[in-house]
Scaffold this active site. Structure first.
Site, PDB file in Angstrom:
ATOM      1  N   HIS A 110      20.434  43.930   2.864  1.00  0.00           N
ATOM      2  CA  HIS A 110      19.121  43.013   3.568  1.00  0.00           C
ATOM      3  C   HIS A 110      18.073  43.330   3.170  1.00  0.00           C
ATOM      4  O   HIS A 110      17.955  43.950   2.097  1.00  0.00           O
ATOM      5  CB  HIS A 110      19.417  44.049   4.940  1.00  0.00           C
ATOM      6  CG  HIS A 110      19.074  45.544   5.198  1.00  0.00           C
ATOM      7  ND1 HIS A 110      19.655  46.615   4.857  1.00  0.00           N
ATOM      8  CD2 HIS A 110      17.450  45.618   4.834  1.00  0.00           C
ATOM      9  CE1 HIS A 110      18.700  47.672   4.918  1.00  0.00           C
ATOM     10  NE2 HIS A 110      17.486  47.153   4.956  1.00  0.00           N
ATOM     11  N   HIS A 163      11.112  45.434   1.712  1.00  0.00           N
ATOM     12  CA  HIS A 163      12.013  46.224   0.758  1.00  0.00           C
ATOM     13  C   HIS A 163      13.057  45.374   0.854  1.00  0.00           C
ATOM     14  O   HIS A 163      13.786  44.737   1.505  1.00  0.00           O
ATOM     15  CB  HIS A 163      12.389  47.368   0.954  1.00  0.00           C
ATOM     16  CG  HIS A 163      13.006  47.836   2.491  1.00  0.00           C
ATOM     17  ND1 HIS A 163      12.012  47.705   3.901  1.00  0.00           N
ATOM     18  CD2 HIS A 163      14.909  47.790   3.508  1.00  0.00           C
ATOM     19  CE1 HIS A 163      13.315  47.784   5.312  1.00  0.00           C
ATOM     20  NE2 HIS A 163      14.272  47.532   4.531  1.00  0.00           N
ATOM     21  N   GLU A 200      16.191  42.235   7.509  1.00  0.00           N
ATOM     22  CA  GLU A 200      15.637  43.312   8.474  1.00  0.00           C
ATOM     23  C   GLU A 200      14.149  42.789   8.614  1.00  0.00           C
ATOM     24  O   GLU A 200      13.505  41.846   7.759  1.00  0.00           O
ATOM     25  CB  GLU A 200      15.504  44.700   8.075  1.00  0.00           C
ATOM     26  CG  GLU A 200      15.158  45.394   9.227  1.00  0.00           C
ATOM     27  CD  GLU A 200      14.549  46.819   8.211  1.00  0.00           C
ATOM     28  OE1 GLU A 200      15.615  47.260   6.975  1.00  0.00           O
ATOM     29  OE2 GLU A 200      14.798  47.811   9.357  1.00  0.00           O
TER      30      GLU A 200
END
Ligand SMILES: C[C@@H](C(=O)O)C(=O)SCCNC(=O)CCNC(=O)[C@H](O)C(C)(C)COP(=O)(O)OP(=O)(O)OC[C@H]1O[C@@H](n2cnc3c(N)ncnc32)[C@H](O)[C@@H]1OP(=O)(O)O
Ligand SMILES: [Co+2]
Length: 134
Positions: free
Chosen positions: A79, A7, A130
């Site tokens: 992020h 994502h 992440e």
């Protein structure tokens, strides 16, 4: 080591307003808000077929994105999340390569119920990364 882009996350000052824009202006399928107190955020996910967009707003007084939104009051890209097959092995490789794994270095359970870790943005050209074990 890193695989699919799981994502792209956008920090927003108002999750309901941002969700409505994606739903009504962009015609996106916007998921239900997920409060994640252990992460200090409330998130929604938008599945684009090839990846997801995570919209997130601060939750609680110690949200890790509060300072980001003070610097970027109208929101911004926050992020990117890559999938890895073995997050602990990935963390060891990264630490031995000099990268900082944020927090206490142990994976935590993310929004998808999978282990996640974060890498310091200063180690990756100003981008907070992440990792999610999938
Ligand atoms: C639910 C889960 C999931 O998807 O499953 C999630 O995503 S939870 C998503 C929310 N959780 C997280 O983001 C956890 C990881 N994030 C953190 O621990 C924190 O946000 C940090 C990355 C340590 C930054 O914290 P904070 O902004 O308070 O620290 P700071 O003010 O000292 O900033 C240090 C430097 O990093 C920069 N900086 C901060 N956040 C940044 C970001 N998102 N992208 C790029 N640069 C960033 C600042 O501008 C500053 O640069 P200068 O030094 O040049 O001024
Ligand atoms: Co995320």
């Amino acid at each position: 080591m890193i695989g699919r882009l799981n994502h792209i996350a956008i920090a927003v000052p108002d999750l309901a307003a941002a969700s409505a824009k994606y739903r009504n202006l962009l015609g996106a399928h916007v998921g239900q808000p997920q409060p994640l107190p252990e992460h200090g955020v409330t998130v929604v996910f938008i599945d684009t077929g090839n990846t997801k967009v995570e919209l997130l707003e601060p939750l609680g007084d110690t949200s890790p994105i509060a300072a980001f939104l003070e610097r970027n009051p109208s929101g911004g890209m926050h992020h990117i999340c890559f999938e890895v097959p073995d997050i602990r092995a990935a963390a060891e490789v990264l630490k031995s390569g000099g990268a900082r794994v944020l927090g206490d270095g142990s994976p935590r359970t993310g929004a998808h119920g999978k282990p996640v870790l974060f890498l310091h943005p200063k180690d990756f050209d100003g981008t907070l990364i992440e990792l999610e074990e999938v």
